[in-house]
Design a protein around this motif. Structure first.
Motif, mmCIF file in Angstrom:
data_model
loop_
_atom_site.group_PDB
_atom_site.id
_atom_site.type_symbol
_atom_site.label_atom_id
_atom_site.label_comp_id
_atom_site.label_asym_id
_atom_site.label_seq_id
_atom_site.Cartn_x
_atom_site.Cartn_y
_atom_site.Cartn_z
ATOM 1 N N HIS A 212 -4.791 8.407 61.274
ATOM 2 C CA HIS A 212 -4.968 9.833 61.000
ATOM 3 C C HIS A 212 -6.217 10.117 60.176
ATOM 4 O O HIS A 212 -6.426 11.251 59.764
ATOM 5 C CB HIS A 212 -3.736 10.379 60.282
ATOM 6 C CG HIS A 212 -2.471 10.225 61.075
ATOM 7 N ND1 HIS A 212 -2.063 11.138 62.001
ATOM 8 C CD2 HIS A 212 -1.553 9.239 61.086
ATOM 9 C CE1 HIS A 212 -0.933 10.750 62.547
ATOM 10 N NE2 HIS A 212 -0.602 9.602 62.016
ATOM 11 N N CYS A 213 -7.023 9.097 59.929
ATOM 12 C CA CYS A 213 -8.248 9.279 59.136
ATOM 13 C C CYS A 213 -9.441 9.352 60.073
ATOM 14 O O CYS A 213 -9.805 8.354 60.713
ATOM 15 C CB CYS A 213 -8.408 8.131 58.143
ATOM 16 S SG CYS A 213 -7.099 8.030 56.902
ATOM 17 N N LYS A 214 -10.061 10.528 60.145
ATOM 18 C CA LYS A 214 -11.199 10.742 61.029
ATOM 19 C C LYS A 214 -12.456 11.181 60.272
ATOM 20 O O LYS A 214 -13.486 11.407 60.895
ATOM 21 C CB LYS A 214 -10.863 11.820 62.067
ATOM 22 C CG LYS A 214 -9.556 11.615 62.811
ATOM 23 C CD LYS A 214 -9.593 10.408 63.706
ATOM 24 C CE LYS A 214 -8.294 10.294 64.509
ATOM 25 N NZ LYS A 214 -8.266 9.087 65.369
ATOM 26 N N MET A 215 -12.344 11.322 58.940
ATOM 27 C CA MET A 215 -13.465 11.846 58.160
ATOM 28 C C MET A 215 -13.965 10.839 57.122
ATOM 29 O O MET A 215 -14.683 11.201 56.207
ATOM 30 C CB MET A 215 -13.036 13.136 57.455
ATOM 31 C CG MET A 215 -12.548 14.224 58.396
ATOM 32 S SD MET A 215 -11.836 15.632 57.521
ATOM 33 C CE MET A 215 -13.244 16.151 56.534
ATOM 34 N N LEU A 216 -13.616 9.581 57.265
ATOM 35 C CA LEU A 216 -13.971 8.583 56.265
ATOM 36 C C LEU A 216 -15.479 8.359 56.212
ATOM 37 O O LEU A 216 -16.145 8.210 57.237
ATOM 38 C CB LEU A 216 -13.273 7.260 56.564
ATOM 39 C CG LEU A 216 -11.757 7.231 56.328
ATOM 40 C CD1 LEU A 216 -11.161 5.951 56.883
ATOM 41 C CD2 LEU A 216 -11.442 7.376 54.854
ATOM 42 N N GLN A 217 -15.985 8.323 54.976
ATOM 43 C CA GLN A 217 -17.389 7.997 54.735
ATOM 44 C C GLN A 217 -17.540 6.758 53.858
ATOM 45 O O GLN A 217 -18.521 6.032 53.975
ATOM 46 C CB GLN A 217 -18.098 9.181 54.078
ATOM 47 C CG GLN A 217 -18.127 10.433 54.917
ATOM 48 C CD GLN A 217 -18.816 11.589 54.223
ATOM 49 O OE1 GLN A 217 -19.507 11.407 53.218
ATOM 50 N NE2 GLN A 217 -18.635 12.789 54.739
ATOM 51 N N HIS A 218 -16.576 6.554 52.962
ATOM 52 C CA HIS A 218 -16.570 5.393 52.071
ATOM 53 C C HIS A 218 -15.183 4.771 52.140
ATOM 54 O O HIS A 218 -14.181 5.449 51.859
ATOM 55 C CB HIS A 218 -16.883 5.796 50.630
ATOM 56 C CG HIS A 218 -18.209 6.468 50.455
ATOM 57 N ND1 HIS A 218 -18.453 7.762 50.858
ATOM 58 C CD2 HIS A 218 -19.375 6.014 49.910
ATOM 59 C CE1 HIS A 218 -19.694 8.088 50.581
ATOM 60 N NE2 HIS A 218 -20.280 7.043 50.010
#
Length: 419
Positions: free
Chosen positions: A201-207
């Motif tokens: 459900h994580c689609k916006m991870l940057q770090h």
């Protein structure tokens, strides 16, 4: 006028009078009895309004002492002072504060108080669900069993730090995508299936840091759905294949820092890394691959990532002195680690100042003795020798740091373990 009317209208009074007559003693004299009868007759001949006026008035009982009945409760409510009048005397109440001010007050509360506050009233429960209060959360060492982790994610948290936390077996069933863009799960105790359910459900991870965790091909696929990934720490991970790894790295067009050291890799894994890294990579740690990282792999790496600033290829025993001209092609290289690359001769390090004009730090642990290290420091005074025993590439918290920071920023809400 008839005398029977008043008695019929007051039956209670007639009964009481009859009772008083029967209660007197038989030893009373005839005269006394006759006096009572005369008084009785006088009373009976007295108009009813005079009897009512001459009788003692009964005191009305206090409302507070009345028995609890529907009628009495209505009287009590009517006797209460209005809430508006009461508040005007006591001052400003919490109910009169606007939502914006209450949110500002809640913003100053520590985590433990913030978790208790929703039980105060419905309004507080609604306001404490505001995402602005849960923007950054530090749960280092916490135990999150059942659906606790899912409830944490449901708050709309954007920055989540929980290294060394215990996350029980659960199935993450959130329908909407998570909004988290920075997450540190370093050395967590979490089942692989649970981690798959979370990252799905994580689609916006940057770090992201998954250091020390058991992964899977499905997890690697979920990570590739985050095209804005900038920092990724997979140090010491295992359980995934070369092909999904290559596809994931190919999808990270904005990747700047990657730590993929000391994973359970074979030769195919290493080739998947060096052939699919994007030119945007500036900080890379591929140490710990001993016989699996060769000179040809290093050439492929340098050709694909010419802008590298920090490079760690420690513990690659197949690298020899011949790799130095290849590394010298990295014109922006400022930090190089060749620790325990035992086939690189010490004499080849002397002219590093000329070959690497931008170099500022050089780590060669295990290659030089203490005496030779001091001579290197004199000859290359502008280069720091063996100053970084532990790599900081893509790691959320600097080594040996007591500050609970995550990528140089603290989380506002912090979980403190009670003694």
């Amino acid at each position: 006028m008839s005398n029977e009317g008043p008695l019929q209208e007051m039956p209670c009074m007639a009964q009481s009078l009859m009772g008083s007559m029967l209660s007197h003693s038989h030893r009373s004299g005839a005269r006394k009895k006759r006096g009572y009868l005369e008084d009785m007759l006088d009373t009976e001949n007295t108009p009813s309004d005079l009897v009512y006026q001459s009788s003692p008035r009964h005191k009305m009982p206090c409302v507070a002492h009345l028995p609890r009945g529907k009628e009495n409760e209505r009287q009590f409510v009517l006797a209460r002072r209005s809430r508006r009048a009461k508040e005007s005397i006591s001052g400003l109440s919490w109910d009169q504060l606007p939502d914006e001010l209450l949110l500002r007050i809640f913003f100053c509360l520590p985590l433990r108080d913030l978790l208790r506050a929703p039980s105060v009233c419905k309004r507080w429960h609604r306001l404490l669900s505001d995402q602005s209060l849960w923007h950054s959360l530090d749960l280092e060492g916490a135990t999150l069993v059942g659906t606790a982790f899912e409830r944490v994610m449901a708050t709309g948290v954007r920055r989540l730090r929980c290294p060394r936390a215990f996350i029980g077996n659960m199935e993450f069933v959130r329908a909407s995508p998570s909004q988290v863009f920075q997450m540190d799960l370093t050395n967590c105790t979490v089942a692989t299936l649970t981690l798959e359910s979370i990252l799905e459900h994580c689609k916006m991870l940057q770090h992201l840091s998954l250091e020390g965790l058991q992964l899977s091909d499905r997890i690697i696929h979920h990570l590739s759905q985050n095209p804005d990934m900038v920092h990724l720490n997979l140090r010491g991970c295992s359980g995934f294949s070369p092909d999904p790894l290559g596809q994931m790295l190919k999808s990270f067009s904005r990747m700047e820092q990657l730590n993929i050291s000391w994973c359970e890799f074979n030769t195919q894994h290493v080739k998947a890394v060096v052939m699919n890294l994007q030119p945007s990579v500036t900080h890379l740690n591929v140490s710990g691959y001993r016989q699996n990282l060769t000179l040809e792999d290093l050439k492929e790496l340098v050709a694909g990532c010419p802008n590298i600033v920090t490079l760690d290829v420690s513990d690659s025993v197949y690298l020899t002195t011949d790799c130095i001209p290849t590394l010298a092609q990295l014109r922006s290289l400022a930090h190089l680690s060749l620790s325990r690359c035992y086939q690189i001769h010490t004499a080849a390090l002397v002219d590093f100042s000329e070959k690497f004009p931008s170099l500022r730090r050089l780590d060669v642990f295990g290659l030089v003795s203490e005496g030779h290290e001091s001579s290197l420091r004199k000859e290359m005074s502008h280069i720091s020798i063996n100053s970084s025993p532990i790599s900081t590439v893509a790691r959320p918290t600097p080594p040996y740091s007591d500050e609970p920071v995550m990528w140089n920023r603290r989380c506002r809400l912090r979980f403190d373990i009670e003694p």
